[in-house]
Design an enzyme around this catalytic site. Sequence first.
Site, mmCIF file in Angstrom:
data_model
loop_
_atom_site.group_PDB
_atom_site.id
_atom_site.type_symbol
_atom_site.label_atom_id
_atom_site.label_comp_id
_atom_site.label_asym_id
_atom_site.label_seq_id
_atom_site.Cartn_x
_atom_site.Cartn_y
_atom_site.Cartn_z
ATOM 1 N N LYS A 87 15.004 -0.119 23.686
ATOM 2 C CA LYS A 87 15.265 0.515 24.942
ATOM 3 C C LYS A 87 16.907 0.957 24.617
ATOM 4 O O LYS A 87 17.686 0.137 24.882
ATOM 5 C CB LYS A 87 15.198 -0.451 26.166
ATOM 6 N N SER B 62 20.546 1.124 32.404
ATOM 7 C CA SER B 62 21.553 0.989 33.194
ATOM 8 C C SER B 62 21.118 0.009 34.430
ATOM 9 O O SER B 62 20.016 -0.661 34.421
ATOM 10 C CB SER B 62 21.597 2.444 34.249
ATOM 11 N N ASP C 61 15.782 -5.864 31.223
ATOM 12 C CA ASP C 61 14.554 -5.500 30.698
ATOM 13 C C ASP C 61 14.450 -5.544 29.208
ATOM 14 O O ASP C 61 13.515 -5.927 28.540
ATOM 15 C CB ASP C 61 14.337 -3.922 30.915
ATOM 16 N N GLU D 162 11.143 2.208 25.117
ATOM 17 C CA GLU D 162 10.830 2.417 26.569
ATOM 18 C C GLU D 162 12.040 3.399 26.803
ATOM 19 O O GLU D 162 13.119 3.070 26.703
ATOM 20 C CB GLU D 162 11.174 1.033 27.269
ATOM 21 N N ALA E 104 14.150 5.629 29.988
ATOM 22 C CA ALA E 104 14.794 5.170 31.221
ATOM 23 C C ALA E 104 14.239 6.052 32.547
ATOM 24 O O ALA E 104 14.868 7.130 32.540
ATOM 25 C CB ALA E 104 16.317 5.246 31.159
ATOM 26 N N ASN F 233 -0.650 1.281 37.316
ATOM 27 C CA ASN F 233 -0.103 -0.010 37.723
ATOM 28 C C ASN F 233 -0.149 -0.435 38.830
ATOM 29 O O ASN F 233 0.468 0.041 39.771
ATOM 30 C CB ASN F 233 1.311 -0.151 37.048
#
Length: 225
Positions: free
Chosen positions: A37, A41, A54, A115, A117, A175
């Site tokens: 990642k 932020s 994360d 991943e 952002a 999800n």
Amino acid sequence: MRGVFISGTDTGVGKTQIGVVLARLLTGRGLSVRVRKPVESGCVPEHGLLQPRDTLALQAAAGFIEPIERICPYRLSKPLSPERAAELEGMTLDLRQLHAACIDGVREQDFLLVEGAGGFYSPIARGALNADLAAGLGMPVLLVVPDRLGAISHALLAAEAVRMRGLALAGVILNEPEFPAAAEMDNAADIERWSHVPVVRLPHAPDVELAGQTALSPLVDRWLA
């Protein structure tokens, strides 16, 4: 280079949750998983350091095989897009830096999980979107979409954007939020019919990780076949 770029239709849709489940599944199948990642932020200061929550979850899921500094070299405190947060915090952040961070230390035999952002078209560096980073890496994109009203349009728009960048769509994860959507909706069937890619529905459950491993295991098997 084998791998998947995890993106979404928005921020806060569960990308990290999906990344954690995938890292555990892939590691459980004997693969060497490298998680990245490159910028996070909204990091919280603890003991004088910015803690990327994360990234810490991803690091644990991959078995702590790499230090945080390699997984997430750029950490920002303001909960804004990385481009905006970096500008406000006086940090120079460009696409070249993020690309280099994603592939640093990754070997040919590794499986790379990156991943992004925010959403696929969210700004991630100076003058660059998540889409630009994914395109530069040339990785298939896994879209995470909240299972709610409006999901079909958001998913199809993002899927079209992925394909316009010349990238493969690795799948769509629906999800389910804390409160289930209307029983009459079947976003999974509708998105799959229109996008022609596998759609996995991840239901909200007390044991989120167990539910995620059950739901995502067939998708992982398809990638590795």
